[in-house]
Enzyme design. Structure first.
Site, PDB file in Angstrom:
ATOM      1  N   SER A 256       0.855  -1.188   0.000  1.00 43.29           N
ATOM      2  CA  SER A 256       0.000   0.000   0.000  1.00 43.29           C
ATOM      3  C   SER A 256       0.889   1.235   0.000  1.00 43.29           C
ATOM      4  CB  SER A 256      -0.879   0.005   1.248  1.00 43.29           C
ATOM      5  OG  SER A 256      -0.071   0.279   2.374  1.00 43.29           O
ATOM      6  N   LYS A 257       0.236   2.397   0.110  1.00 43.86           N
ATOM      7  CA  LYS A 257       0.968   3.668   0.082  1.00 43.86           C
ATOM      8  C   LYS A 257       2.042   3.722   1.159  1.00 43.86           C
ATOM      9  CE  LYS A 257      -1.908   6.970  -2.253  1.00 43.86           C
ATOM     10  NZ  LYS A 257      -3.354   6.814  -2.034  1.00 43.86           N
ATOM     11  N   ARG A 258       1.784   3.026   2.283  1.00 46.14           N
ATOM     12  CA  ARG A 258       2.754   3.031   3.388  1.00 46.14           C
ATOM     13  C   ARG A 258       4.131   2.552   2.930  1.00 46.14           C
ATOM     14  NH1 ARG A 258       2.078  -0.798   6.791  1.00 46.14           N
ATOM     15  NH2 ARG A 258       0.387  -1.719   5.593  1.00 46.14           N
ATOM     16  N   HIS A 259       4.143   1.686   1.904  1.00 44.98           N
ATOM     17  CA  HIS A 259       5.420   1.148   1.439  1.00 44.98           C
ATOM     18  C   HIS A 259       6.086   2.059   0.397  1.00 44.98           C
ATOM     19  CE1 HIS A 259       3.086  -2.421   2.812  1.00 44.98           C
ATOM     20  NE2 HIS A 259       4.227  -2.666   3.402  1.00 44.98           N
ATOM     21  N   GLY A 260       5.491   3.210   0.172  1.00 48.36           N
ATOM     22  CA  GLY A 260       6.021   4.106  -0.869  1.00 48.36           C
ATOM     23  C   GLY A 260       5.123   3.975  -2.078  1.00 48.36           C
TER      24      GLY A 260
END
Ligand code: GLU
Length: 512
Positions: A256-260
């Site tokens: 997800s966005k958390r991983h970039g």
């Protein structure tokens, strides 16, 4: 009997509600590879029934990203075929027609339960720790009551009457799937707005468009039993299903966005090559035979890819591995492609302008020299900053350079460098190896102790391409008409020495 096998028809069905991310791009690639390998048609169908969230700009971007990755298709909103239209918003009439067929057969029914009523039921079940499913309240309403409610304008949805028993289907990745219909509440087919639900639209479209294989993400695996029940209600043959595993981040949670950012657009903007992304994404959930290696070009991917060998366990997205692939492709694709891409980044920064042949030769030298030090092309401008921005004073004051200057013989090396290049008529490019030898013999330094001081005096930093290349780039670059001029080697070294003197570092001879 028709002995001609039905031709493969596979589709990619994105919802234009956001950018194309690596997960969906991988789904598109697997569909495309299958068609390229076994023949048939690859179809793009835009699933835009969510009117509030669907946007034309996302649709355009999805097409551009797919093309950029090197995929092509035989039917889609931009290439008309026999079984269009290829946007769900243009197919709404058919959903109404098909749902009416189920209503007529008594396999679907109008449901007048309000959202509020259903919400209260679900909340009550939750409080009692029970799983809630729609209890079928409107299943048995008489024709008269239904007619009456419709006449009064009561809003209703159309629901499928889920049959009892097991729901089974074959999945190419997950094998035999078997669900109990007990847990499936009668799904909504048509909303009160008249628009179809995803499950209904996808079945009606896949059937109407003669789709033979449904290859998609396994986030849809739990939807498939409902879809199978819809196929059965119509008496339609099931397509072959293949649900691809979820892509995880390095911490093993869903990517997800958390991983970039993992949108295709993001990697494009970073200057990752499509060849690298195509190759890398194909390896997410599928592995070639060991002897085939992992660096595979388009035609090899098509030849080796096997949907039946796709793994059911989740794949982990590894940025470093993608960049490893990118470094490989930056070396092997046509150099002119790398140059064009690099130029776009330099132009954005205002470092380069339109090129004549002299400028082009120099620019090629720069890109060639700095390429081994980068993961993706957008890094090249930062990597080459030392060419455009040289500030002796600032450099002498950095911790790293101070440290280098305290190394044995470093100051001698720099002063000898200055001596060797002081004759303005000397051709530094031609004479570089002689100059280096001379500094080496006079200072008695070699290896790091020789190269580091020279490098910092010329560039202000302690890393970069081989010195010989740096000298050529600086000497040639300084004679060109660049939007941001480049200082030549002599100017740099004398600026550096001046900065050294200001902080009290003097020529070794003055100590004698
Ligand atoms: N529009 C759906 C999605 O983007 C497609 C699912 C399917 O392929 O059936 O997830």
């Amino acid at each position: 009997m028709n002995l001609v096998p039905m031709s493969n028809r596979l589709r990619f069905a994105p919802s234009p509600t956001g950018e194309l991310h690596v997960g969906n791009a991988r789904t598109a690639i697997f569909n495309w590879l299958f068609v390229r390998k076994f023949g048939g048609s690859f179809i793009i169908r835009i699933e835009d029934t969510d009117i509030d969230r669907s946007q034309k700009r996302f649709e355009n971007q999805i097409f551009n990203d797919l093309k950029w990755l090197g995929l092509d298709w035989q039917e889609g909103p931009d290439i008309d075929g026999q079984l269009g239209p290829y946007r769900q918003s243009d197919r709404t009439e058919n959903y109404k027609v098909q749902s009416q067929k189920l209503l007529d057969k008594g396999l679907a029914y109008n449901c007048f339960c309000t959202e509020k009523e259903l919400f209260i039921q679900a909340e009550e079940a939750k409080r009692s720790g029970l799983a809630w499913k729609y209890p079928g309240t409107c299943r048995t309403l008489s024709r008269e009551i239904i007619r009456d409610k419709i006449a009064k304008g009561c809003p209703s949805v159309v629901r499928l009457k889920v049959r009892s028993g097991r729901v089974q289907f074959q999945d190419m990745v997950h094998g035999e799937m078997d669900f109990s219909s007990e847990v499936i509440g009668d799904p909504i087919l048509i909303r009160s707005t008249g628009l179809p639900t995803y499950n209904f639209a996808v079945v009606v479209d896949d059937f109407s468009m003669k789709i033979t294989h449904v290859v998609r993400g396994d986030d849809h695996l739990s939807n498939t039993p409902r879809q199978v029940l819809i196929y059965e209600a119509f008496g339609w043959k099931l397509p072959i299903f293949a649900h691809l595993s979820t892509i995880l981040g390095e911490d093993r949670t869903r990517l997800s966005k958390r991983h970039g950012s993992t949108s295709i657009q993001h990697f494009r903007e970073k200057g990752v090559l499509p060849e690298a992304l195509l190759n890398y994404l194909t390896l997410l959930g599928w592995a070639p035979r060991e002897d085939q290696g992992e660096i595979l070009e388009k035609n090899q991917l098509i030849e080796y890819f096997d949907l039946e060998q796709v793994s059911r366990s989740s794949a982990v997205f590894d940025f470093d591995k993608l960049y490893f692939f990118n470094r490989h492709y930056m070396k092997t694709v046509k150099f002119s492609k790398v140059i064009d891409l690099a130029l776009s980044f330099f132009s954005q920064e205002g470092f380069m302008k339109e090129m004549d042949s002299k400028l082009k030769t120099w620019f090629e030298l720069v890109v060639q020299a700095f390429l081994p030090g980068i993961d993706h092309l957008s890094q090249i401008t930062n990597k080459t900053k030392s060419l455009w921005f040289f500030d002796g004073k600032a450099s002498v004051n950095t911790e790293r350079v101070c440290q280098i200057l305290t190394n044995s013989g470093a100051v001698e090396v720099i002063f000898e460098l200055n001596v060797q290049i002081s004759d303005p008529k000397r051709d530094l490019i031609k004479d570089w190896s002689v100059i280096l030898e001379k500094i080496k013999s006079v200072s008695g330094q070699k290896g790091k102790n020789l190269f580091h001081p020279i490098r910092v005096a010329l560039t202000g930093i302690d890393s970069g391409p081989e010195l010989e290349k740096v000298v050529s780039i600086l000497e040639l670059g300084s004679s060109l008409n660049l939007p941001r001029p480049i200082k030549n080697c002599r100017t740099r070294v004398s600026e550096f020495i001046e900065a050294m003197t200001l902080v009290g570092i003097t020529p070794p001879s003055s100590d004698l």
